[in-house]
Scaffold this active site. Sequence first.
Site, PDB file in Angstrom:
ATOM      1  CG  ASP A  73      29.368  34.239  70.040  1.00 41.67           C
ATOM      2  OD1 ASP A  73      29.398  33.080  70.492  1.00 41.67           O
ATOM      3  OD2 ASP A  73      30.363  34.817  69.560  1.00 41.67           O
ATOM      4  CD  GLU A  88      32.516  27.963  76.487  1.00 38.59           C
ATOM      5  OE1 GLU A  88      31.865  28.823  75.866  1.00 38.59           O
ATOM      6  OE2 GLU A  88      33.749  28.015  76.656  1.00 38.59           O
ATOM      7  N   GLY A 117      36.409  29.709  68.984  1.00 37.97           N
ATOM      8  CA  GLY A 117      37.812  30.075  68.769  1.00 37.97           C
ATOM      9  C   GLY A 117      38.423  29.311  67.611  1.00 37.97           C
ATOM     10  CB  SER A 119      39.794  32.425  63.498  1.00 32.69           C
ATOM     11  OG  SER A 119      38.557  33.065  63.246  1.00 32.69           O
TER      12      SER A 119
HETATM   13  P1  13P Z   1      37.710  33.290  66.721  1.00 28.62           P
HETATM   14  O1  13P Z   1      38.244  34.441  67.523  1.00 28.62           O
HETATM   15  O2  13P Z   1      38.705  32.183  66.617  1.00 28.62           O
HETATM   16  O3  13P Z   1      37.200  33.696  65.397  1.00 28.62           O
HETATM   17  O4  13P Z   1      36.461  32.682  67.556  1.00 28.62           O
HETATM   18  C1  13P Z   1      35.180  33.231  67.428  1.00 28.62           C
HETATM   19  C2  13P Z   1      34.233  32.702  68.445  1.00 28.62           C
HETATM   20  O5  13P Z   1      34.432  31.701  69.078  1.00 28.62           O
HETATM   21  C3  13P Z   1      32.992  33.465  68.618  1.00 28.62           C
HETATM   22  O6  13P Z   1      32.221  32.956  69.671  1.00 28.62           O
HETATM   23  O1  G3H Z   2      33.844  35.162  71.158  1.00 30.74           O
HETATM   24  C1  G3H Z   2      34.072  36.303  70.851  1.00 30.74           C
HETATM   25  C2  G3H Z   2      33.631  36.821  69.527  1.00 30.74           C
HETATM   26  O2  G3H Z   2      34.711  36.847  68.637  1.00 30.74           O
HETATM   27  C3  G3H Z   2      32.954  38.150  69.661  1.00 30.74           C
HETATM   28  O3  G3H Z   2      33.867  39.158  69.917  1.00 30.74           O
HETATM   29  O4  G3H Z   2      32.927  40.319  71.924  1.00 30.74           O
HETATM   30  O5  G3H Z   2      34.578  41.460  70.427  1.00 30.74           O
HETATM   31  O6  G3H Z   2      32.241  41.064  69.641  1.00 30.74           O
HETATM   32  P1  G3H Z   2      33.369  40.579  70.524  1.00 30.74           P
HETATM   33 ZN    ZN Z   3      33.340  32.095  71.269  1.00 29.84          ZN
END
Ligand code: 13P
Ligand code: G3H
Ligand code: ZN
Length: 327
Positions: A97, A149, A230, A232
């Site tokens: 990610d 992205e 993003g 959630s």
């Molecule tokens: P949230 O913070 O909304 O859960 O997004 C997670 C995300 O996009 C991880 O790449």
């Molecule tokens: O996009 C961000 C994800 O929620 C990962 O978060 O970098 O704190 O592990 P993190």
């Molecule tokens: Zn993300």
Amino acid sequence: MEKQKVHYSELGLVNTKQMFSKAMAGKYAIPAYNFNNLEQLQAIVTACVETDSPVIIQVSKGARSYANETMLRYMAMGAVQMAREAGSKIPICLHLDHGDSFELCKSCIDSGFSSVMIDGSHLPFDENVALTKKVVEYARQHDVTVEGELGVLAGIEDEVSAEHSTYTKPEEVEDFVKKTGVDSLAISIGTSHGAYKFKLKPGESVPPLRFDILDECEKRIPGFPIVLHGASSVLPEYVELINSYGGKMDGAVGVPEDQLRKAAASAVCKINIDSDGRLAVTAKIREYFAKDPKEFDPRKYLGEARKELINLIKHKNQTVLGSAGNA
Ligand code: 13P
Ligand code: G3H
Ligand code: ZN
């Protein structure tokens, strides 16, 4: 000792190709859940097995340094094994990610990841294209899929933090996809990372996502998998539980579930969820400690947190993303 190179197929993992083509045809989205530790991964696997859902388990740069890259690879292998022993054939993809460099993506590909994201969204268009293309060229040699992205999300993306979002420009998507050869594209339509997605005045409700931008993007790259970061929902029951047991998360707000359902039925094939899991875990641990201050066995309170995470993920797969029953 030198790091051992492993191809993801040896770990029982799959890339995102087939998952996305089925999700596009079936009008649902594949859940992409972040994990950093054992209990999160156990919960993801258990919930996805019980709902018969394909799944992307994803690791940020921060998770990688928290848990160790080699440890994560074996955890992913364990996740596949755990699913198979439960009699399930759900496809599992291990994804990086928000990769921020070619070197990081290469290291993940070499260590057994089946998919990587190269996030050049903060770069000028041409530099984003050049970096993404370089990652795609390496990934192709290993049959690893790549997410790019365009457009910037507000909030923290690992070490990259942006105060304001910049929506994706639909007129750029076709050119980007053609020039880079990516397998999927994350776009910015009003979501943001973390638990404070919108600043609302009293009485105000959450503004709708920019479905007009999503539609415009879809028109320019028909049938191409789109990714929503993003995503959630920041469920109020968890925020209330956290606040009622000593937490301070006033003003936390997320994307309403009906908007995510609408997105999942479109060309959005992957929906990223991290913060919701963090909230569920924190809420249950706070509650546990408040109710049983004498307890000091981590299995007790982490066990409760894991149980809640399983319920949350089942709910997401069944009710929000529609991935349940589609393994
Ligand atoms: P949230 O913070 O909304 O859960 O997004 C997670 C995300 O996009 C991880 O790449
Ligand atoms: O996009 C961000 C994800 O929620 C990962 O978060 O970098 O704190 O592990 P993190
Ligand atoms: Zn993300």
